[in-house]
Every structure is written in C-alpha cells, then in structure tokens.
Write a protein that holds these residues in place. Structure first.
Motif, mmCIF file in Angstrom:
data_model
loop_
_atom_site.group_PDB
_atom_site.id
_atom_site.type_symbol
_atom_site.label_atom_id
_atom_site.label_comp_id
_atom_site.label_asym_id
_atom_site.label_seq_id
_atom_site.Cartn_x
_atom_site.Cartn_y
_atom_site.Cartn_z
ATOM 1 N N CYS A 206 4.951 -12.449 2.178
ATOM 2 C CA CYS A 206 5.560 -12.125 3.465
ATOM 3 C C CYS A 206 5.164 -10.690 3.799
ATOM 4 C CB CYS A 206 7.079 -12.230 3.408
ATOM 5 S SG CYS A 206 7.719 -13.860 3.008
ATOM 6 N N MET A 207 4.827 -10.424 5.065
ATOM 7 C CA MET A 207 4.300 -9.124 5.439
ATOM 8 C C MET A 207 4.961 -8.609 6.708
ATOM 9 S SD MET A 207 0.227 -9.874 4.872
ATOM 10 C CE MET A 207 -0.355 -10.874 3.485
ATOM 11 N N ILE A 208 4.964 -7.289 6.861
ATOM 12 C CA ILE A 208 5.386 -6.641 8.101
ATOM 13 C C ILE A 208 4.557 -5.377 8.243
ATOM 14 C CG2 ILE A 208 7.221 -5.216 7.107
ATOM 15 C CD1 ILE A 208 7.452 -7.113 10.462
ATOM 16 N N PHE A 209 4.289 -4.972 9.480
ATOM 17 C CA PHE A 209 3.470 -3.781 9.683
ATOM 18 C C PHE A 209 4.279 -2.498 9.542
ATOM 19 C CE2 PHE A 209 3.935 -5.414 14.290
ATOM 20 C CZ PHE A 209 5.200 -4.860 14.452
ATOM 21 N N ASP A 210 3.555 -1.390 9.364
ATOM 22 C CA ASP A 210 4.118 -0.053 9.512
ATOM 23 C C ASP A 210 3.127 0.753 10.346
ATOM 24 O OD1 ASP A 210 6.170 1.787 9.244
ATOM 25 O OD2 ASP A 210 5.347 2.662 7.427
ATOM 26 N N ASP A 211 3.250 2.068 10.353
ATOM 27 C CA ASP A 211 2.472 2.843 11.321
ATOM 28 C C ASP A 211 0.971 2.795 11.081
ATOM 29 O OD1 ASP A 211 2.887 4.350 8.998
ATOM 30 O OD2 ASP A 211 3.097 6.257 10.064
ATOM 31 N N HIS A 212 0.503 2.918 9.831
ATOM 32 C CA HIS A 212 -0.940 2.999 9.590
ATOM 33 C C HIS A 212 -1.667 1.694 9.905
ATOM 34 C CE1 HIS A 212 -1.104 7.044 7.899
ATOM 35 N NE2 HIS A 212 0.023 6.760 7.261
ATOM 36 N N ASP A 213 -0.934 0.584 10.015
ATOM 37 C CA ASP A 213 -1.558 -0.641 10.490
ATOM 38 C C ASP A 213 -2.075 -0.469 11.923
ATOM 39 O OD1 ASP A 213 -0.844 -3.161 8.514
ATOM 40 O OD2 ASP A 213 0.687 -1.613 8.427
ATOM 41 N N VAL A 214 -1.545 0.537 12.625
ATOM 42 C CA VAL A 214 -2.022 0.879 13.975
ATOM 43 C C VAL A 214 -2.491 2.325 14.024
ATOM 44 C CG1 VAL A 214 -1.374 1.067 16.414
ATOM 45 C CG2 VAL A 214 -0.575 -0.882 15.054
ATOM 46 N N VAL A 215 -1.579 3.277 13.771
ATOM 47 C CA VAL A 215 -1.935 4.695 13.710
ATOM 48 C C VAL A 215 -0.748 5.443 13.109
ATOM 49 C CG1 VAL A 215 -1.048 5.401 15.983
ATOM 50 C CG2 VAL A 215 -3.031 6.598 15.013
ATOM 51 N N ASP A 216 -1.024 6.550 12.447
ATOM 52 C CA ASP A 216 0.031 7.354 11.832
ATOM 53 C C ASP A 216 1.102 7.707 12.871
ATOM 54 O OD1 ASP A 216 1.371 8.822 9.902
ATOM 55 O OD2 ASP A 216 0.211 10.650 10.291
ATOM 56 N N ASP A 217 2.375 7.508 12.479
ATOM 57 C CA ASP A 217 3.528 7.843 13.318
ATOM 58 C C ASP A 217 3.581 7.033 14.610
ATOM 59 O OD1 ASP A 217 4.202 9.677 11.371
ATOM 60 O OD2 ASP A 217 3.190 11.329 12.383
ATOM 61 N N TRP A 218 3.102 5.820 14.560
ATOM 62 C CA TRP A 218 3.149 4.911 15.705
ATOM 63 C C TRP A 218 4.569 4.850 16.271
ATOM 64 C CZ3 TRP A 218 3.067 -1.064 14.808
ATOM 65 C CH2 TRP A 218 3.036 -1.735 16.044
ATOM 66 N N GLN A 250 0.978 -12.053 10.725
ATOM 67 C CA GLN A 250 2.182 -12.670 11.275
ATOM 68 C C GLN A 250 2.171 -14.188 11.203
ATOM 69 O OE1 GLN A 250 4.962 -11.516 11.941
ATOM 70 N NE2 GLN A 250 6.014 -12.752 13.476
ATOM 71 N N LEU A 251 1.056 -14.834 11.458
ATOM 72 C CA LEU A 251 1.020 -16.296 11.431
ATOM 73 C C LEU A 251 1.544 -16.850 10.114
ATOM 74 C CD1 LEU A 251 -2.300 -17.474 13.121
ATOM 75 C CD2 LEU A 251 0.038 -17.863 13.895
ATOM 76 N N GLY A 252 1.134 -16.245 9.018
ATOM 77 C CA GLY A 252 1.539 -16.742 7.712
ATOM 78 C C GLY A 252 2.985 -16.458 7.371
ATOM 79 N N ASN A 253 3.653 -15.590 8.150
ATOM 80 C CA ASN A 253 5.070 -15.330 7.912
ATOM 81 C C ASN A 253 5.957 -16.474 8.387
ATOM 82 O OD1 ASN A 253 4.576 -12.717 6.889
ATOM 83 N ND2 ASN A 253 4.631 -11.818 8.944
ATOM 84 N N LEU A 254 5.409 -17.344 9.236
ATOM 85 C CA LEU A 254 6.218 -18.350 9.911
ATOM 86 C C LEU A 254 6.179 -19.683 9.178
ATOM 87 C CD1 LEU A 254 5.111 -17.548 13.572
ATOM 88 C CD2 LEU A 254 6.987 -16.544 12.251
ATOM 89 N N SER A 255 7.265 -20.426 9.293
ATOM 90 C CA SER A 255 7.339 -21.758 8.697
ATOM 91 C C SER A 255 6.548 -22.740 9.551
ATOM 92 C CB SER A 255 8.792 -22.206 8.606
ATOM 93 O OG SER A 255 9.303 -22.476 9.909
#
Length: 547
Positions: A206-218, A250-255
C-alpha cells in the motif's frame, strides 16, 4: 511480442482475490496464473506511450500461499528463467494468523556507484534478501510505503545524464523531472532493482505520496503555490506527477470492487489511449483538490488501515489553513467510526508525523501564527521565508488540524468498542522514534502511539541528527514554550513523551498484530565486513493497552 518492462507488483490481496500490476513493452493481454488454479486476465491500457495492466486474480483460497506466473499473450515472462529468487507467491492469511505490517518511507533509489552505496545499505533490499533466504519463514503480510517512493527533485547521476540527452538542463526545471516520461525513468530505476522487484512481486503493498514524489515541500503554503504556478514548468511537472502516481501507485491501492466502480479507470481502459482522460483528471485535481480523494481504507481482518493524504488535500489560505479539507476530514472520521468494535487495531498512515519533537512542534505552531498575521505584516513576511527555508509544514504547522486529529484519536480510542491500539504511522523526517500522547482529564482505553520510521534508503546529515536529538530535550522544550508564547499560541490540547529513539539509519519498522496484542520491531540495515547486508534489531517491544 510484448515483453515485461516493470513488475509484477502484487498490490491488493485479501482472502479470495488479489491484483497484480505490470508494465509491458506493447499492447497485449496479461495473465496471472496460480499453481492452485486461480487466475486472472486483463488487457493493457495506454498512457503517454506506455502500456500497463492491473490483473485481478480471483478464486484464491484463504490461508494459503500459492506460486504464480505472469504471461503476456500466452508467453510466460515471470519468473525469469534465470531467477536467483524463490517463486513469487500470493498469500492469503486468515484472521487467525494475525498481521505483520512493515512500513517506512523515503527511498532514494540511485544505484551504488562502483559497488559502494553512498548512503548505506538499502533497508528494502536487505529485507528482500532475508525473505528470499527463508521463503517459508516470517515475512510481512503487507508493506506500507509512506511517501517519497521516488525523488522527482533529487535525481541520480545516471538519470541526470539521461535527462540531459533529451533536453537542455540550463532551462528550468534543470536536472529535476519535467514530464511523464521522466517520471517513468524514476520508477524504472527504483523498481527494477532486483531485490526490490522480487519483494514487491511477493509481498502486497500500500502506498501514499509525500512531497518528493512531486517536489520538496509540495503545498507548503498559498504563497508557495502561487510562486510555483508563476513558473513555466510547474504545471507540466504537477500533472505528470499526479498522472504517474495514479498509474504506478494509486491503482494498486484499490480493491477490485473499487476499481470496478472507478469512472476514471473505466475511461482510461475503454479508449485506445487514456492519456487525455488521465491528464484531464489531474488538471481537475490541481484546480480543485477537494474533488479528488487520494486517501483510502483497507481492512485486514480485525486491523483497519486508513491511509491519509496529507499533501494534496490541504487548505492553504492563511485564514482557514488546514491539513485536510472539510470533506477529507469528514471522510477520515467516518472511516474511523464505521463499524467501531469491528477492529482491534487502527492504523492511521500519514506521511507526515502528527507528534514531533516538542521544539519542532512549537516552532511550527509559532510560524503558523505569525504567517497568519498574529504579529503583523512584517513578521508574516519573515515567517513565510522561515517556513520555506526550514520545512515547517507538518501537522503542527496546521494547529486546528493537529488538534482535530488528536481529538478524533482520543474519541476513537475511548469507550465500548475501542480498539486495543491506535498507531499513527509516519515517515518524512529521516529518523525513527516512538512518541505516546496523553490527554488532560481523559484516558483512552486504547494504547496510542506515534510510530515514525524513515528513511528506508537516504542520507541522514549530522545537522539532522543533532537537531532532532536536541529537539526532544528538556532545554529544547523550554525554548519551544517561549517561542510559542511569542506567537500567542494556545497550548496544545494533548501532551506527549518520547518513549523510543531517536534512531538514525536506513531502517524499517514492523508491527505484529495478533488478537488484541501488538508488538513493534525496528530494524536497521547494516553492512557486514564480508560485504553482505543484514537487518539488525534496534528495538522490540510490546504495545500493551492501558490497564
């Protein structure tokens, strides 16, 4: 004939079904065929010239672990014929088996240069090697990756060289990722790592994003976002980041049921090229973040996981600043209270820690107050510069949300039907610790803990080590109270103490949940003299409910 470019990733899994994600080199039909007869097929869909499939597998037997293979248009592509790893399996534990939940964040995936890893052994690589060496032994039932799965703003030398071959690095965003194609490069670099590739093929994630997935301090602040939107590169970066996150994570997070009801998934699959539909979705998410929900719920027997988006769901205007928009906050409450008594353990996954070292908390609360005008316009301008320079954007930088989450946790953990434990699982801050809250005048029936684990694989500068060690100290706490008074900050409605850590290194935490008992284990990746890497136990403790 299509080949396997990336994957397979075993994503969703319950007692009877699972999903397996793959990226292929061309359009085809992907099939997952299990040794016990369970199987599933899916046609690929196309986004920005890349081909993907998420294969639903039905007919699994609870309480078993069955080997599987992946076929593309009938030709076997996984496992590779020369694989040095055991066969990948889909395991379907029963409620009686309990749950092992491993988690961490911040994995910088640059390959070692000259055989030497500049930031030390990778904890996921090392976990993979241990599981592979003993396929029948204890392994995680699920892996939670709590943000910074890729670093769009800190690329490796190899990726920088590749980017330089397709555009001018002297033009913004320079050697950072610019578009969807460059995002795919980051995922290849991270998930083609042989150890990690095998681990993700055999342990659900299971995954979720944080800032570096887009840019620092998003999404640090409204002023920050306005500055980014004024550039000529931000729009493409953000849309590409959201598009690639939806496809790769995200796709893989869903049932399977959630996927079947998802209109975007249907639209992308039903067109020859889903790029336009996905791009339009990302643009809506940018224009109106409240129109999209990245948070999700997973129930594992009597353990409930709520993975909370603490990046894109923010309200940034200074006069109503919150970590979660009203709809997201209402969703979180609804999911916690739904069927209360039906779960023994509540896991709240949020990339950013709720409870921080006291000095850091007070500085962030002070900064929020002065940026909101508590000390006037000059202080507000200074506060914005400090906020960006010092990364002051955790839950404590959103005081009303900090309080609301604490009140919700206390309510969820109190009274008939309360779970045995409530654990807030976080990363981001490049160290690990355990903090336990208490509320004046009320004592929850559940054991409540902030469990923070990061990084999985990244550097931990000396300044961070010294700063966080000091931040937990008594002198730092006194200093923090003085700073908070300058901002005229109300005292927090919850108090907390550090009960473990801080620990520094490449590390991973595991919660073992069985019945109403919980056990926490932290392990760090260490290099042996013979060149092998091992996970060494740092702490192993019970989380026992009060009383």
């Amino acid at each position: 004939m299509a080949g396997l470019r990336l994957g397979p990733l075993l994503r969703y899994a319950d007692g009877s079904c699972a999903t397996v994600w793959v990226e292929t080199s061309g359009p085809c039909t992907a099939e997952v065929r299990c040794a016990d007869g369970a199987r599933g097929t899916a046609g690929t869909f196309r986004v920005a010239g890349h081909h993907y499939a998420l294969v639903p597998v039905d007919g699994l037997t609870p309480g078993t672990a069955t080997e599987y293979e992946v076929l593309l248009d009938g030709a076997s592509v996984w496992p590779p014929p020369d694989s040095r790893f055991p066969p990948s399996v889909i395991a379907t534990p029963t409620d009686d088996d309990g749950m092992r939940v491993a988690f961490g964040s911040c994995r910088w995936a640059a390959p070692p240069a000259g055989g030497k890893d500049a930031v030390g052994p990778d904890a996921l690589d090392t976990l993979s090697a241990r599981v592979a060496a003993d396929p029948g032994g204890a392994r995680p039932d699920v892996l939670l990756l709590l943000g910074d799965q890729v670093y769009a703003d800190e690329v490796s030398d190899a990726t920088r060289h590749w980017i330089a071959g397709r555009r001018d690095l002297d033009r913004p965003p320079g050697d950072q990722v610019a578009d969807y194609e460059e995002y795919t490069r980051l995922y290849y670099e991270s998930w083609l790592d042989p150890e990690v590739r095998w681990l993700l093929s055999t342990v659900p994630s299971c995954m979720i994003f944080d800032d570096h997935d887009v840019v620092d301090d998003w999404n640090t602040s409204a002023a920050w976002l306005a500055d980014m939107r004024a550039t000529d590169w931000w729009q493409e970066r953000l849309l590409s980041g959201l598009m690639s996150y939806w496809v790769y994570q995200q796709l893989g997070n869903l049932s399977p049921d959630e996927l079947a009801a998802d209109p975007l998934y249907a639209a992308v699959r039903e067109t020859p090229d889903g790029t336009a539909a996905l791009r339009a979705f990302a643009a809506r998410a940018d224009a109106d973040p409240a129109s999209v929900r990245w948070s999700y719920r997973r129930d594992f027997g009597r353990t409930r996981l709520l993975m909370v988006d603490s990046r894109a769901a923010r309200v940034l205007e200074e006069d109503r600043r919150t970590m979660l928009d009203p709809g997201e906050a209402a969703w979180l409450r609804e999911q916690i209270m739904d069927g209360r008594g039906a779960y023994d353990h509540l896991l709240i996954g949020t990339s950013l820690p709720w409870l921080l070292p006291h000095l850091v908390h007070d500085v962030e609360a002070w900064n929020s107050a002065i940026c909101g005008g508590e000390r006037g316009a000059r202080w507000a301008r200074l506060g914005e510069r400090i906020r960006r320079g010092a990364d002051l954007e955790h839950w404590s930088a959103f005081p009303s949300s900090f309080t609301a989450l604490g009140d919700l946790i206390a309510e969820a953990g109190t009274g008939p039907g309360a779970p045995a434990t409530v654990s807030v699982l976080s990363g981001d801050v490049h160290h690990a610790y355990v903090a336990e809250p208490s509320w004046p005048g009320r004592a929850p029936d559940a054991r409540v803990a902030q469990l923070t684990c990061s990084p999985v694989h990244n550097s931990v500068p000396l300044s961070i080590r010294l700063g966080f060690r000091f931040g937990w100290s008594a002198p730092a706490r006194a200093l923090g109270r003085r700073i908070a008074r300058h901002g005229r900050c109300a005292p927090p409605t919850v108090s907390w103490r550090r009960t473990g850590g801080p620990w520094f290194g490449n590390q991973i935490m595991t919660l073992t949940l069985r019945g109403r008992s919980a056990r926490l284990r932290l392990e760090q990746a260490r290099a042996n003299r013979d060149g092998t890497n091992v996970l060494r136990m740092i702490t192993d403790r019970e989380l026992v409910p009060p009383g």
